[in-house]
Design a protein around this motif. Structure first.
Motif, PDB file in Angstrom:
ATOM      1  N   LEU A 161      11.327   6.458  -5.496  1.00 19.69           N
ATOM      2  CA  LEU A 161      12.536   6.374  -4.666  1.00 19.69           C
ATOM      3  C   LEU A 161      12.270   5.622  -3.356  1.00 19.69           C
ATOM      4  CD1 LEU A 161      14.095   9.941  -5.081  1.00 19.69           C
ATOM      5  CD2 LEU A 161      14.989   7.765  -5.969  1.00 19.69           C
ATOM      6  N   ALA A 162      11.038   5.648  -2.885  1.00 21.50           N
ATOM      7  CA  ALA A 162      10.701   4.928  -1.654  1.00 21.50           C
ATOM      8  C   ALA A 162      10.952   3.431  -1.818  1.00 21.50           C
ATOM      9  CB  ALA A 162       9.245   5.183  -1.286  1.00 21.50           C
ATOM     10  N   ILE A 196       0.825  -1.212   0.000  1.00 18.56           N
ATOM     11  CA  ILE A 196       0.000   0.000   0.000  1.00 18.56           C
ATOM     12  C   ILE A 196       0.857   1.260   0.000  1.00 18.56           C
ATOM     13  CG2 ILE A 196      -1.769   1.285   1.285  1.00 18.56           C
ATOM     14  CD1 ILE A 196      -2.660  -1.416   2.478  1.00 18.56           C
ATOM     15  N   LEU A 197       1.899   1.287   0.835  1.00 16.89           N
ATOM     16  CA  LEU A 197       2.673   2.504   1.035  1.00 16.89           C
ATOM     17  C   LEU A 197       3.879   2.642   0.108  1.00 16.89           C
ATOM     18  CD1 LEU A 197       2.694   2.817   4.937  1.00 16.89           C
ATOM     19  CD2 LEU A 197       1.094   3.777   3.292  1.00 16.89           C
ATOM     20  N   PHE A 198       4.398   1.515  -0.408  1.00 16.32           N
ATOM     21  CA  PHE A 198       5.614   1.573  -1.218  1.00 16.32           C
ATOM     22  C   PHE A 198       5.409   1.119  -2.662  1.00 16.32           C
ATOM     23  CE2 PHE A 198       7.119   1.668   3.083  1.00 16.32           C
ATOM     24  CZ  PHE A 198       8.241   2.489   3.046  1.00 16.32           C
ATOM     25  N   GLY A 231      -1.886   0.044  -8.234  1.00 11.48           N
ATOM     26  CA  GLY A 231      -3.261   0.020  -8.698  1.00 11.48           C
ATOM     27  C   GLY A 231      -3.814  -1.382  -8.843  1.00 11.48           C
ATOM     28  N   ASN A 232      -2.949  -2.385  -8.725  1.00 12.84           N
ATOM     29  CA  ASN A 232      -3.355  -3.784  -8.796  1.00 12.84           C
ATOM     30  C   ASN A 232      -2.817  -4.489  -7.556  1.00 12.84           C
ATOM     31  OD1 ASN A 232      -2.692  -6.764  -9.512  1.00 12.84           O
ATOM     32  ND2 ASN A 232      -4.163  -6.152 -11.099  1.00 12.84           N
ATOM     33  N   ASP A 233      -3.721  -5.070  -6.764  1.00 14.29           N
ATOM     34  CA  ASP A 233      -3.319  -5.665  -5.490  1.00 14.29           C
ATOM     35  C   ASP A 233      -2.296  -6.780  -5.674  1.00 14.29           C
ATOM     36  OD1 ASP A 233      -4.952  -3.937  -4.164  1.00 14.29           O
ATOM     37  OD2 ASP A 233      -6.602  -5.376  -3.889  1.00 14.29           O
ATOM     38  N   THR A 234      -2.507  -7.623  -6.669  1.00 11.28           N
ATOM     39  CA  THR A 234      -1.591  -8.745  -6.887  1.00 11.28           C
ATOM     40  C   THR A 234      -0.203  -8.259  -7.286  1.00 11.28           C
ATOM     41  OG1 THR A 234      -3.427 -10.169  -7.564  1.00 11.28           O
ATOM     42  CG2 THR A 234      -1.200 -10.863  -8.193  1.00 11.28           C
ATOM     43  N   THR A 235      -0.153  -7.301  -8.196  1.00 10.42           N
ATOM     44  CA  THR A 235       1.137  -6.764  -8.635  1.00 10.42           C
ATOM     45  C   THR A 235       1.872  -6.087  -7.488  1.00 10.42           C
ATOM     46  OG1 THR A 235       0.242  -6.399 -10.848  1.00 10.42           O
ATOM     47  CG2 THR A 235       2.268  -5.232 -10.281  1.00 10.42           C
ATOM     48  N   ALA A 236       1.140  -5.347  -6.682  1.00 14.45           N
ATOM     49  CA  ALA A 236       1.760  -4.673  -5.538  1.00 14.45           C
ATOM     50  C   ALA A 236       2.323  -5.682  -4.542  1.00 14.45           C
ATOM     51  CB  ALA A 236       0.733  -3.776  -4.850  1.00 14.45           C
ATOM     52  N   LEU A 237       1.563  -6.763  -4.297  1.00 15.71           N
ATOM     53  CA  LEU A 237       2.027  -7.780  -3.354  1.00 15.71           C
ATOM     54  C   LEU A 237       3.256  -8.502  -3.892  1.00 15.71           C
ATOM     55  CD1 LEU A 237       1.471  -9.199  -0.666  1.00 15.71           C
ATOM     56  CD2 LEU A 237      -0.010 -10.796  -1.890  1.00 15.71           C
ATOM     57  N   LEU A 238       3.256  -8.809  -5.191  1.00 14.30           N
ATOM     58  CA  LEU A 238       4.414  -9.459  -5.792  1.00 14.30           C
ATOM     59  C   LEU A 238       5.644  -8.573  -5.718  1.00 14.30           C
ATOM     60  CD1 LEU A 238       2.820 -11.129  -8.951  1.00 14.30           C
ATOM     61  CD2 LEU A 238       3.726 -12.285  -6.921  1.00 14.30           C
ATOM     62  N   ALA A 239       5.484  -7.289  -5.955  1.00 18.74           N
ATOM     63  CA  ALA A 239       6.612  -6.360  -5.870  1.00 18.74           C
ATOM     64  C   ALA A 239       7.147  -6.295  -4.441  1.00 18.74           C
ATOM     65  CB  ALA A 239       6.185  -4.971  -6.336  1.00 18.74           C
ATOM     66  N   SER A 240       6.225  -6.314  -3.484  1.00 17.62           N
ATOM     67  CA  SER A 240       6.632  -6.288  -2.081  1.00 17.62           C
ATOM     68  C   SER A 240       7.410  -7.542  -1.709  1.00 17.62           C
ATOM     69  CB  SER A 240       5.397  -6.158  -1.191  1.00 17.62           C
ATOM     70  OG  SER A 240       5.747  -6.143   0.173  1.00 17.62           O
ATOM     71  N   LEU A 252      11.705   5.305   6.748  1.00 13.95           N
ATOM     72  CA  LEU A 252      11.670   5.549   5.309  1.00 13.95           C
ATOM     73  C   LEU A 252      10.472   6.414   4.909  1.00 13.95           C
ATOM     74  CD1 LEU A 252      12.573   2.176   3.528  1.00 13.95           C
ATOM     75  CD2 LEU A 252      13.876   4.306   3.500  1.00 13.95           C
ATOM     76  N   PRO A 253      10.673   7.300   3.947  1.00 15.35           N
ATOM     77  CA  PRO A 253       9.524   7.995   3.351  1.00 15.35           C
ATOM     78  C   PRO A 253       8.739   7.032   2.473  1.00 15.35           C
ATOM     79  CG  PRO A 253      11.530   8.551   2.159  1.00 15.35           C
ATOM     80  CD  PRO A 253      11.952   7.727   3.358  1.00 15.35           C
ATOM     81  N   THR A 254       7.486   7.304   2.271  1.00 16.42           N
ATOM     82  CA  THR A 254       6.624   6.421   1.483  1.00 16.42           C
ATOM     83  C   THR A 254       6.516   6.918   0.037  1.00 16.42           C
ATOM     84  OG1 THR A 254       4.620   7.654   2.038  1.00 16.42           O
ATOM     85  CG2 THR A 254       5.302   5.908   3.557  1.00 16.42           C
ATOM     86  N   HIS A 255       5.798   6.147  -0.770  1.00 15.66           N
ATOM     87  CA  HIS A 255       5.619   6.497  -2.182  1.00 15.66           C
ATOM     88  C   HIS A 255       4.922   7.852  -2.338  1.00 15.66           C
ATOM     89  CE1 HIS A 255       3.743   6.408  -6.211  1.00 15.66           C
ATOM     90  NE2 HIS A 255       4.795   5.674  -6.554  1.00 15.66           N
TER      91      HIS A 255
END
Length: 482
Positions: free
Chosen positions: A127-128, A55-57, A61-70, A118-121
């Motif tokens: 850069l976050a 959510i923060l980094f 816009g896509n939950d699955t993509t964000a989770l995979l990146a995390s 850390l600063p967030t997105h």
């Protein structure tokens, strides 16, 4: 391979029965604190990688993509660990254990603390995510040298006949770190309103900032350490090598291979009992529950891709895991005296055989039950049995892996074996388990564990006992372990 001699000690070379250089309390604290932070960091990051970082980094816009990146940043540490093992192992075998341990703990502590500020997105954009990745790589790099150094502090300062018992002190950091991290996240998550509100604003930062307290204590203790008599003897006898890495690969490659496979079943079991069981346990148990959860989130649901889980609430299942981890800690401590009495190899052969049977019994515990209360009791028993086996196999490794190598390459050799095994076991186990679960259910995940257990069992059978190896063998000649 040529060698260089470190400055000789003025004292005579110690005998194998000489008095340990450091007090028992100092050895316990110095070896325990680093691995506690290691596993504390693992669980804090793993929890944040699910609840916070997408959510923060990584707001894609896509939950699955964000989770995979995390999770990609989470896995990046595994790639950095072998590099850390080579670097810290080199300096630990060439210049001593004390300075190397201080450096690894300081690197790890600074990186973990900085994640908490850390600063967030929303504040600095992409850069976050870059800063988060850099700090995660720094954590992995530091952890690559932390375990071996802690194990050497414990075992090289152990009294005669108690090396395996002392070797369980750094191993105890795993259950302690699990309990501290998960308990703290549960309290903060509950107190700040879960995944909304204050938890996302500042609550998630507290566990990372709290790690500074343990790091300060660890540094204070480690700065008071003196070098072990085993390393002092190696330096006096001129056994210190210019390039320990080259020596260990040239003369001790068999030990590296065996050590890696010794740890394989341990790593797979550990990550199945933590990551996989949490995923399985908190997944809806029925299609209807899964449909309702999808509707609540406003996302599409495909029943053809649904695989039932335990259906437990997150808080409930984490508490069940914590109960299991208590047994993890108890059996870690119990395994040391047993390994000292009957030998590491004999104990681990029996434990590994039990792990193989446990893997084949996954269906008994994880199949959906008609009575939810009965199902909950079975799952709790599953967690207790699994973590009992985990403690029994993990405990003796603190002595076994270092015992495979002579003093002048002990840090490097044990670090490489431990961390390469983490890639073969830890890095791929969650992914393999998820795929197998979706193909055929939990029983195939258990078969995977049993298969890894068979590989470990073969390595143990073809090896020799290390209980009575000369631990102050400086390494001038060839190792007699294998």
């Amino acid at each position: 391979m040529t060698s260089t001699t470190a400055t000789p000690s003025a004292a005579p070379a110690p005998s194998p029965t000489s008095k340990p250089a450091n007090s028992r309390a100092r050895v316990i604290t110095a070896s325990l604190i680093g691995t506690t932070i290691e596993f504390y960091d693992f669980y804090a990051y793993a929890t944040a990688a699910v609840l916070v970082f997408p959510i923060l980094f990584f707001p894609t816009g896509n939950d699955t993509t964000a989770l995979l990146a995390s999770f990609a940043t989470f896995g990046a540490a595994m790639l950095a660990r072998p590099v850390g093992a080579l670097v810290f192992g080199h300096f630990g075998d060439k210049y001593g254990r004390k300075a190397t341990l201080v450096a690894s703990l300081l690197t790890m502590g600074i990186a973990t603390f900085l994640i908490g500020v850390l600063p967030t997105h929303d504040q600095v954009g992409w850069l976050a995510a870059l800063f988060l990745l850099i700090l995660r790589l720094a954590q992995g790099f530091a952890l690559g040298g932390e375990w071996s150094g802690a194990a050497l502090v414990a075992t090289e300062n152990a009294p005669a006949g108690k090396r395996a018992w002392y070797g369980t002190f750094p191993q105890l950091g795993a259950p302690i770190g699990f309990i501290i991290a998960n308990s703290l996240f549960l309290v903060i998550n509950t107190a700040t309103g879960g995944s909304e509100g204050a938890f996302l604003e500042w609550g998630w930062r507290v566990p990372f900032l709290f790690s500074a307290v343990m790091v300060i204590i660890g540094l204070w203790v480690r700065l008071k350490l003196v070098e072990s008599t085993a390393f002092e003897k190696a330096a006096k006898e001129g056994a210190i090598r210019k390039a320990p890495i080259g020596t260990v690969f040239r003369h001790h490659w068999k030990q590296l291979i065996l050590g890696t496979f010794f740890m394989l079943a341990t790593y797979v079991l550990f990550y199945l009992m933590t990551n996989f069981t949490l995923t399985w346990g908190t997944k809806p148990a029925t299609v209807e529950a899964a449909q309702a959860a999808a509707d609540a989130k406003g996302v599409a649901f495909d029943a053809s891709t649904f695989y039932p889980g335990g259906g437990f609430a997150y808080h409930d299942f984490v508490l069940m895991q914590i109960i299991g981890v208590v047994f993890f800690g108890i059996f870690t401590l119990l395994s040391g005296p047993i390994a000292d009495a009957i030998g590491r190899r004999r104990l681990l052969i029996w434990v590994t055989a039990a792990i193989i049977v446990f893997g084949l019994a996954f269906n008994v515990f994880l199949l959906p039950q008609a009575d939810p209360k009965f199902s909950g009791a079975l799952v709790q028993a599953f967690l207790v049995f699994g973590f009992m086996l985990m403690g029994s196999t993990f405990g003796p490794m603190g002595a076994l892996l270092p015992e495979l190598f002579p003093t002048n390459v002990r840090y490097t050799g044990s670090a490489i074996a431990y961390n390469v095994s983490s890639i073969l076991g830890a890095a791929v186990a969650p992914l393999i388990a998820l795929v197998l679960w979706e193909v055929a259910g939990p029983w195939l995940v258990g078969v995977y564990l049993s298969a890894m257990g068979i590989l470990t069992l073969i390595a143990l059978i073809v090896s020799k006992e290390t209980k009575d190896v000369d631990y102050e063998d400086a390494g001038i000649g060839s190792s007699a372990v294998l």
